[in-house]
Design an enzyme around this catalytic site. Structure first.
Site, PDB file in Angstrom:
ATOM      1  N   VAL A 195     -38.917 -41.045 -34.802  1.00  0.00           N
ATOM      2  CA  VAL A 195     -40.240 -40.473 -34.518  1.00  0.00           C
ATOM      3  C   VAL A 195     -40.930 -41.382 -33.514  1.00  0.00           C
ATOM      4  O   VAL A 195     -41.042 -42.586 -33.729  1.00  0.00           O
ATOM      5  CB  VAL A 195     -41.073 -40.360 -35.817  1.00  0.00           C
ATOM      6  CG1 VAL A 195     -42.501 -39.954 -35.505  1.00  0.00           C
ATOM      7  CG2 VAL A 195     -40.426 -39.371 -36.773  1.00  0.00           C
ATOM      8  N   GLU A 241     -38.090 -62.643 -56.339  1.00  0.00           N
ATOM      9  CA  GLU A 241     -36.822 -62.030 -56.777  1.00  0.00           C
ATOM     10  C   GLU A 241     -35.630 -62.566 -55.995  1.00  0.00           C
ATOM     11  O   GLU A 241     -34.587 -62.877 -56.571  1.00  0.00           O
ATOM     12  CB  GLU A 241     -36.934 -60.499 -56.682  1.00  0.00           C
ATOM     13  CG  GLU A 241     -37.879 -59.981 -57.756  1.00  0.00           C
ATOM     14  CD  GLU A 241     -38.066 -58.476 -57.797  1.00  0.00           C
ATOM     15  OE1 GLU A 241     -37.866 -57.828 -56.758  1.00  0.00           O
ATOM     16  OE2 GLU A 241     -38.409 -57.963 -58.874  1.00  0.00           O
ATOM     17  N   PHE A 249     -40.166 -43.261 -50.051  1.00  0.00           N
ATOM     18  CA  PHE A 249     -40.657 -42.782 -51.345  1.00  0.00           C
ATOM     19  C   PHE A 249     -41.629 -41.617 -51.173  1.00  0.00           C
ATOM     20  O   PHE A 249     -41.537 -40.601 -51.866  1.00  0.00           O
ATOM     21  CB  PHE A 249     -41.356 -43.912 -52.100  1.00  0.00           C
ATOM     22  CG  PHE A 249     -40.416 -44.838 -52.796  1.00  0.00           C
ATOM     23  CD1 PHE A 249     -39.607 -44.378 -53.817  1.00  0.00           C
ATOM     24  CD2 PHE A 249     -40.333 -46.177 -52.440  1.00  0.00           C
ATOM     25  CE1 PHE A 249     -38.734 -45.225 -54.469  1.00  0.00           C
ATOM     26  CE2 PHE A 249     -39.456 -47.035 -53.086  1.00  0.00           C
ATOM     27  CZ  PHE A 249     -38.654 -46.553 -54.099  1.00  0.00           C
ATOM     28  N   ALA A 296     -44.566 -48.406 -54.254  1.00  0.00           N
ATOM     29  CA  ALA A 296     -43.850 -47.142 -54.384  1.00  0.00           C
ATOM     30  C   ALA A 296     -44.695 -46.096 -55.117  1.00  0.00           C
ATOM     31  O   ALA A 296     -44.768 -44.930 -54.711  1.00  0.00           O
ATOM     32  CB  ALA A 296     -42.534 -47.380 -55.118  1.00  0.00           C
ATOM     33  N   GLN A 297     -45.341 -46.511 -56.200  1.00  0.00           N
ATOM     34  CA  GLN A 297     -46.099 -45.553 -57.010  1.00  0.00           C
ATOM     35  C   GLN A 297     -47.236 -44.900 -56.225  1.00  0.00           C
ATOM     36  O   GLN A 297     -47.528 -43.720 -56.429  1.00  0.00           O
ATOM     37  CB  GLN A 297     -46.661 -46.245 -58.261  1.00  0.00           C
ATOM     38  CG  GLN A 297     -45.756 -46.147 -59.474  1.00  0.00           C
ATOM     39  CD  GLN A 297     -45.389 -44.700 -59.830  1.00  0.00           C
ATOM     40  OE1 GLN A 297     -46.196 -43.783 -59.738  1.00  0.00           O
ATOM     41  NE2 GLN A 297     -44.144 -44.492 -60.214  1.00  0.00           N
ATOM     42  N   ASP A 316     -47.319 -46.372 -47.428  1.00  0.00           N
ATOM     43  CA  ASP A 316     -47.620 -47.649 -46.766  1.00  0.00           C
ATOM     44  C   ASP A 316     -48.279 -47.490 -45.405  1.00  0.00           C
ATOM     45  O   ASP A 316     -48.948 -48.392 -44.918  1.00  0.00           O
ATOM     46  CB  ASP A 316     -46.321 -48.448 -46.560  1.00  0.00           C
ATOM     47  CG  ASP A 316     -45.827 -49.085 -47.848  1.00  0.00           C
ATOM     48  OD1 ASP A 316     -46.496 -48.901 -48.887  1.00  0.00           O
ATOM     49  OD2 ASP A 316     -44.780 -49.757 -47.806  1.00  0.00           O
TER      50      ASP A 316
HETATM   51  C1  LIG Z   1     -37.778 -55.466 -50.294  1.00  0.00           C
HETATM   52  C2  LIG Z   1     -38.849 -54.577 -50.878  1.00  0.00           C
HETATM   53  C3  LIG Z   1     -39.025 -54.529 -52.250  1.00  0.00           C
HETATM   54  C4  LIG Z   1     -39.999 -53.725 -52.810  1.00  0.00           C
HETATM   55  N1  LIG Z   1     -40.143 -53.703 -54.170  1.00  0.00           N
HETATM   56  C5  LIG Z   1     -41.069 -52.875 -54.715  1.00  0.00           C
HETATM   57  C6  LIG Z   1     -41.183 -52.766 -56.135  1.00  0.00           C
HETATM   58  O1  LIG Z   1     -40.457 -53.429 -56.879  1.00  0.00           O
HETATM   59  N2  LIG Z   1     -42.122 -51.901 -56.621  1.00  0.00           N
HETATM   60  C7  LIG Z   1     -42.929 -51.164 -55.798  1.00  0.00           C
HETATM   61  O2  LIG Z   1     -43.748 -50.393 -56.283  1.00  0.00           O
HETATM   62  N3  LIG Z   1     -42.840 -51.249 -54.473  1.00  0.00           N
HETATM   63  C8  LIG Z   1     -41.934 -52.075 -53.904  1.00  0.00           C
HETATM   64  N4  LIG Z   1     -41.827 -52.169 -52.559  1.00  0.00           N
HETATM   65  C9  LIG Z   1     -42.760 -51.398 -51.725  1.00  0.00           C
HETATM   66  C10 LIG Z   1     -42.311 -49.963 -51.628  1.00  0.00           C
HETATM   67  O3  LIG Z   1     -40.952 -49.900 -51.277  1.00  0.00           O
HETATM   68  C11 LIG Z   1     -43.160 -49.246 -50.601  1.00  0.00           C
HETATM   69  O4  LIG Z   1     -44.507 -49.329 -50.993  1.00  0.00           O
HETATM   70  C12 LIG Z   1     -42.748 -47.799 -50.474  1.00  0.00           C
HETATM   71  O5  LIG Z   1     -41.423 -47.716 -50.021  1.00  0.00           O
HETATM   72  C13 LIG Z   1     -43.664 -47.055 -49.519  1.00  0.00           C
HETATM   73  O6  LIG Z   1     -43.194 -45.752 -49.379  1.00  0.00           O
HETATM   74  P1  LIG Z   1     -43.409 -44.983 -48.009  1.00  0.00           P
HETATM   75  O7  LIG Z   1     -42.878 -43.611 -48.214  1.00  0.00           O
HETATM   76  O8  LIG Z   1     -44.795 -45.132 -47.540  1.00  0.00           O
HETATM   77  O9  LIG Z   1     -42.520 -45.774 -46.951  1.00  0.00           O
HETATM   78  P2  LIG Z   1     -40.990 -46.139 -47.001  1.00  0.00           P
HETATM   79  O10 LIG Z   1     -40.426 -45.989 -48.362  1.00  0.00           O
HETATM   80  O11 LIG Z   1     -40.893 -47.459 -46.331  1.00  0.00           O
HETATM   81  O12 LIG Z   1     -40.307 -45.033 -46.085  1.00  0.00           O
HETATM   82  C14 LIG Z   1     -40.494 -44.956 -44.717  1.00  0.00           C
HETATM   83  C15 LIG Z   1     -39.418 -44.049 -44.160  1.00  0.00           C
HETATM   84  O13 LIG Z   1     -39.713 -43.782 -42.813  1.00  0.00           O
HETATM   85  C16 LIG Z   1     -38.563 -43.945 -42.032  1.00  0.00           C
HETATM   86  N5  LIG Z   1     -39.042 -44.340 -40.706  1.00  0.00           N
HETATM   87  C17 LIG Z   1     -39.774 -45.413 -40.372  1.00  0.00           C
HETATM   88  N6  LIG Z   1     -40.065 -45.399 -39.068  1.00  0.00           N
HETATM   89  C18 LIG Z   1     -39.494 -44.289 -38.564  1.00  0.00           C
HETATM   90  C19 LIG Z   1     -39.444 -43.726 -37.261  1.00  0.00           C
HETATM   91  N7  LIG Z   1     -40.068 -44.280 -36.214  1.00  0.00           N
HETATM   92  N8  LIG Z   1     -38.744 -42.598 -37.099  1.00  0.00           N
HETATM   93  C20 LIG Z   1     -38.118 -41.998 -38.130  1.00  0.00           C
HETATM   94  N9  LIG Z   1     -38.149 -42.482 -39.383  1.00  0.00           N
HETATM   95  C21 LIG Z   1     -38.837 -43.613 -39.595  1.00  0.00           C
HETATM   96  C22 LIG Z   1     -37.746 -45.010 -42.737  1.00  0.00           C
HETATM   97  O14 LIG Z   1     -36.378 -44.907 -42.435  1.00  0.00           O
HETATM   98  C23 LIG Z   1     -38.032 -44.683 -44.203  1.00  0.00           C
HETATM   99  O15 LIG Z   1     -37.107 -43.771 -44.709  1.00  0.00           O
HETATM  100  C24 LIG Z   1     -40.838 -52.958 -51.970  1.00  0.00           C
HETATM  101  C25 LIG Z   1     -40.659 -52.983 -50.594  1.00  0.00           C
HETATM  102  C26 LIG Z   1     -39.662 -53.784 -50.048  1.00  0.00           C
HETATM  103  C27 LIG Z   1     -39.472 -53.796 -48.557  1.00  0.00           C
END
Ligand SMILES: Cc1cc2nc3c(=O)[nH]c(=O)nc-3n(C[C@H](O)[C@H](O)[C@H](O)COP(=O)(O)OP(=O)(O)OC[C@H]3O[C@@H](n4cnc5c(N)ncnc54)[C@H](O)[C@@H]3O)c2cc1C
Length: 450
Positions: free
Chosen positions: A85, A176, A20, A324-325, A306
């Protein structure tokens, strides 16, 4: 060795992780001002909020994933490279990946998190996480396969264990998946398995805290518990899991439960990057950042979503929730601040705007909270549908998801119940565990069932 990336006169922003946060940042950065390099170990962006629907056979994996190359087809000065990474060399300003080094002017770490087993290797080895598409497909396979195994078993105790699912973690993901499985038990199993007594399929939801959905109000928590109980989910709050050996789930009070399926949705820990010093890591291994998302002590490295921990937002002194937000808003903010920095303009401090939270409990039921307003039941469910449908990337995926939902709703059926077991790729963590497992004697009932 540097990987092949065209040279540019523009400063290069390297984004590690296209979740996200990373995706939104790549979309928001001004392509007249920056060359953007996005690196992810998948070639697609996934939509975690609907992963539980893949795990419970409600949606196809492809409907909640979108290839990066399609998403950025029209964006200039943008490059995607698929790579793991591994680390960062802060002195030389290069990101170290599985395919080579990537020099950067600005580096943004947005690799998110992974499942937290709280150091319990035994639980990690045998239980089933549900954070990625891979894991959701693996979980679906095991659930369906265990039902098939139960159907042909004449050993009553083994059959019961195969039909018992324990979900550890009573947050939104746990609630869920429990609701979705309860609906599968009610509407799908009697049709698919007419010779199986579906009342034997038992779903337990366990959480160490005194109530479900701890992050929401007590009212929403009660609504969720009531809804799940009506669907036949057995709820165990105030219950801590101490071990799971693949057959017996042990609780901290010594109680044992025989089950072949333990779904672990109990915690999250940030993914780590070599080269980021331990002093820079806070709670949950999250990288400490200032109010501009800049990693403490490093001038041109940022972390969002995260993977980051920002304690400078006055309303969130312990850091923001991992939602996500938060990742989306931090990404937009950082895009704005990087532009300001480049143009020697003042940068703004990040302040999170809470847009609310919600969780579905099953058909026609959900809980939703926006500010002081709280909804439960059908209204919250419709709200949940609209919000999630709007958030999914691409018109095609929106249409596919909507059609699936309509189909499931009208027919009381679930679209996909295929056991696609062979060649299911596994995450690096599980590859390591698999190597260790090779030394163990073969037991066809013990997860991980790869
Ligand atoms: C099952 C589930 C349900 C959820 N439901 C909700 C919800 O309903 N509402 C809500 O607000 N939040 C929800 N969340 C939380 C939300 O998805 C996260 O807070 C959000 O995705 C965080 O965004 P981010 O960009 O920090 O990390 P992420 O979206 O987790 O993205 C991380 C990215 O980094 C990549 N990555 C990781 N490690 C490496 C590496 N070593 N090398 C290369 N690439 C890498 C991954 O492939 C991914 O694309 C949920 C999470 C899960 C797991």
């Amino acid at each position: 060795m540097s990987i092949n990336i065209p040279q540019s006169s523009l400063p290069r922003v390297v984004i590690a992780g296209g979740g996200f946060g990373g995706l939104k940042l790549a979309q928001s950065l001004d392509s007249d001002l920056f060359q953007v390099v996005l690196i992810d170990h998948h070639n697609y962006h996934q939509f975690p909020p609907l992963i539980y629907q893949v795990a419970s056979s409600g949606l196809e994996p492809s409907s909640i994933a979108f290839p990066f190359r399609s998403a950025f087809r029209k964006k200039k000065n943008f490059l995607f490279r698929m790579a793991e990474v591994e680390g960062v060399d802060t002195l030389r300003s290069v990101l170290i990946t599985s395919v080579g080094e990537v020099p950067y002017d600005y580096l943004v770490l947005a690799c998110g998190g992974t499942t937290n087993f709280f150091g319990n290797e035994e639980v990690a080895r045998h239980s089933l996480p549900m954070k990625t598409l891979y894991e959701a497909i693996n979980l679906r396979n095991i659930l369906l396969q265990n039902i098939e195994k139960a159907l042909v078993s004449d050993d009553e105790a083994r059959r019961d264990a195969l039909l018992t699912v324990a979900i550890v973690g009573g947050g939104p993901s746990g609630v869920e998946i429990a609701g979705a499985l309860a609906e599968m038990k009610r509407y799908v199993l009697p049709k698919d398995y007419p010779y199986l007594d579906s009342s034997l399929f038992r779903i337990h939801l366990l959480d160490a805290s005194p109530r479900l959905l701890q992050a929401m109000s007590e009212k929403s928590s009660e609504t969720a518990a009531r809804g799940l109980a009506e669907l036949g989910v057995e709820i165990h709050t105030g219950t801590m899991v101490s071990g799971y050996d693949g057959k017996t789930l042990t609780l901290s009070d010594g109680t044992e439960m025989q089950t072949r399926t333990v779904i672990w949705v109990s915690g999250i820990v940030a993914n780590t990057i070599e080269g980021i010093s331990a002093e820079t890591l806070g709670r949950g291994r999250r990288i400490l950042v200032d109010e501009h998302s800049q990693v403490l002590g490093l001038t041109n490295i940022f972390a969002i979503g995260d993977q980051s921990l920002m304690t400078a937002d006055p309303k969130y002194p312990n850091g923001h929730p991992q939602l996500a937000q938060v990742a989306l808003q931090q990404a937009k903010f950082l895009a704005h601040n990087l532009k300001a920095r480049l143009q020697n303009q003042p940068e703004s401090p990040f302040r999170y705007r809470d847009l609310g939270s919600m969780a579905t409990i099953g058909r026609n039921r959900a809980v939703a909270e926006i500010g002081k307003a709280k909804w439960g039941g059908f209204t919250a469910w419709v709200l949940w549908l609209v919000v999630h449908l709007r958030s999914i990337l691409s018109v095609r995926n929106k249409v596919v998801v909507l059609l699936n939902w309509i189909w499931n709703y009208v027919t009381y059926d679930r679209s996909l119940r295929l056991i696609l077991k062979r060649n299911v790729p596994v995450e690096p963590y599980h590859q390591r565990l698999q190597r260790e497992l090779k030394e163990r004697p073969h037991d066809e009932d013990c997860p991980p069932h790869k």
